[in-house]
Write a protein that holds these residues in place. Structure first.
Motif, mmCIF file in Angstrom:
data_model
loop_
_atom_site.group_PDB
_atom_site.id
_atom_site.type_symbol
_atom_site.label_atom_id
_atom_site.label_comp_id
_atom_site.label_asym_id
_atom_site.label_seq_id
_atom_site.Cartn_x
_atom_site.Cartn_y
_atom_site.Cartn_z
ATOM 1 N N LEU A 73 0.784 -1.267 0.027
ATOM 2 C CA LEU A 73 -0.111 -0.057 0.189
ATOM 3 C C LEU A 73 0.832 1.170 0.047
ATOM 4 N N TRP A 74 1.814 1.298 0.896
ATOM 5 C CA TRP A 74 2.738 2.323 0.770
ATOM 6 C C TRP A 74 3.408 2.636 -0.395
ATOM 7 N N TYR A 75 4.009 1.640 -1.248
ATOM 8 C CA TYR A 75 4.617 1.763 -2.450
ATOM 9 C C TYR A 75 3.802 2.417 -3.536
ATOM 10 N N PRO A 87 -2.552 8.208 5.658
ATOM 11 C CA PRO A 87 -2.199 8.824 6.822
ATOM 12 C C PRO A 87 -1.865 7.889 8.015
ATOM 13 N N PHE A 88 -2.431 6.866 7.974
ATOM 14 C CA PHE A 88 -2.268 5.904 9.360
ATOM 15 C C PHE A 88 -1.203 5.175 9.120
ATOM 16 N N ILE A 89 -0.674 4.617 7.854
ATOM 17 C CA ILE A 89 0.668 4.215 7.424
ATOM 18 C C ILE A 89 1.550 4.898 7.609
ATOM 19 N N SER A 90 1.346 6.317 7.265
ATOM 20 C CA SER A 90 2.538 7.298 7.416
ATOM 21 C C SER A 90 2.838 7.543 8.916
ATOM 22 N N TYR A 91 1.907 7.530 9.616
ATOM 23 C CA TYR A 91 1.901 7.534 11.254
ATOM 24 C C TYR A 91 2.881 6.520 11.693
ATOM 25 N N LEU A 92 2.346 5.198 11.090
ATOM 26 C CA LEU A 92 3.394 4.088 11.302
ATOM 27 C C LEU A 92 4.795 4.240 11.149
ATOM 28 N N LYS A 93 4.854 4.678 10.042
ATOM 29 C CA LYS A 93 6.336 4.918 9.269
ATOM 30 C C LYS A 93 6.885 5.724 10.348
ATOM 31 N N GLU A 94 6.608 6.858 10.739
ATOM 32 C CA GLU A 94 7.112 7.930 11.519
ATOM 33 C C GLU A 94 7.592 7.313 12.795
ATOM 34 N N TRP A 95 6.520 6.379 13.374
ATOM 35 C CA TRP A 95 6.898 5.835 14.658
ATOM 36 C C TRP A 95 7.958 4.983 14.439
ATOM 37 N N VAL A 122 -0.307 -5.546 -16.502
ATOM 38 C CA VAL A 122 -1.322 -5.265 -15.297
ATOM 39 C C VAL A 122 -0.662 -4.294 -14.310
ATOM 40 N N GLU A 123 -1.496 -3.502 -14.187
ATOM 41 C CA GLU A 123 -1.187 -2.368 -13.379
ATOM 42 C C GLU A 123 -1.927 -2.185 -12.055
ATOM 43 N N TYR A 124 -1.367 -1.796 -11.018
ATOM 44 C CA TYR A 124 -1.972 -1.908 -9.615
ATOM 45 C C TYR A 124 -2.053 -0.506 -9.150
ATOM 46 N N ALA A 125 -3.085 0.207 -8.587
ATOM 47 C CA ALA A 125 -3.118 1.399 -7.984
ATOM 48 C C ALA A 125 -4.282 1.385 -6.753
ATOM 49 N N LEU A 126 -3.844 2.332 -5.849
ATOM 50 C CA LEU A 126 -4.859 2.281 -4.816
ATOM 51 C C LEU A 126 -6.260 2.757 -5.070
ATOM 52 N N THR A 127 -7.149 2.469 -4.381
ATOM 53 C CA THR A 127 -8.568 2.784 -4.797
ATOM 54 C C THR A 127 -8.911 4.033 -3.613
ATOM 55 N N GLU A 128 -9.887 4.634 -3.466
ATOM 56 C CA GLU A 128 -10.186 5.709 -2.817
ATOM 57 C C GLU A 128 -9.871 5.171 -1.378
ATOM 58 N N ILE A 129 -10.589 3.978 -0.878
ATOM 59 C CA ILE A 129 -10.796 3.231 0.385
ATOM 60 C C ILE A 129 -9.270 2.917 0.323
ATOM 61 N N GLY A 130 -8.364 2.601 -0.152
ATOM 62 C CA GLY A 130 -6.899 2.336 0.069
ATOM 63 C C GLY A 130 -6.280 3.733 0.542
ATOM 64 N N LYS A 131 -6.501 4.782 -0.393
ATOM 65 C CA LYS A 131 -5.929 6.052 0.048
ATOM 66 C C LYS A 131 -6.334 6.544 1.454
ATOM 67 N N GLU A 132 -7.322 6.073 2.023
ATOM 68 C CA GLU A 132 -7.876 6.548 3.336
ATOM 69 C C GLU A 132 -7.148 6.077 4.453
ATOM 70 N N LEU A 133 -6.107 4.852 4.126
ATOM 71 C CA LEU A 133 -5.208 4.300 4.923
ATOM 72 C C LEU A 133 -3.875 5.050 4.957
#
Length: 126
Positions: free
Chosen positions: A32-34, A96-104, A83-94
């Motif tokens: 998801l992050w990549y 900020p939380f993954i970013s916070y975990l990364k900072e931690w 084949v290409e993969y991308a985040l959906t709108e629901i995936g994009k909602e995650l």
């Protein structure tokens, strides 16, 4: 007096359990992050980005993320197949939380490195 335990049943009523079933594991958060960093990635690009993942595990993780509506998969009808993969709108909602975990995680790695450099050895905390 007996303490009341909070129980998290197998059903979808436990939102923390629900969330971690969708993004938990060794690779899903990284995928998801990549995808967030690159917007669109092909299978081979994801494979190179995650060198420690097996083909089977990458395929399984991508399928699960797609089934959970967190990523989209676009297949181009051409040779060789694309084949290409991308985040959906629901995936994009995650993100900020993954970013916070990364900072931690960055802070914890820095603390660990400080301990190693100051003592010359890794000290495990209990």
């Amino acid at each position: 007096m007996k303490k009341r335990e909070k129980i998290c049943p197998e059903t979808v009523t436990c939102s923390v359990d629900y969330a971690f079933k969708r993004i938990g594991g060794k690779y899903k958060g990284r995928i998801l992050w990549y995808l967030h960093e690159h917007e669109i990635l092909r299978y081979g690009e994801l494979r190179r980005t995650l060198p420690d993942i097996t083909t089977k595990m990458l395929t399984q993780s991508l399928r699960e993320l797609e089934l959970d509506g967190l990523i989209s998969r676009k297949v181009y009808q051409e040779v060789p197949p694309k084949v290409e993969y991308a985040l959906t709108e629901i995936g994009k909602e995650l993100i900020p939380f993954i970013s916070y975990l990364k900072e931690w995680g960055d802070k914890q790695i820095a603390r660990s490195n400080e301990l190693i450099s100051s003592t010359g050895q890794l000290i495990k905390k209990k």
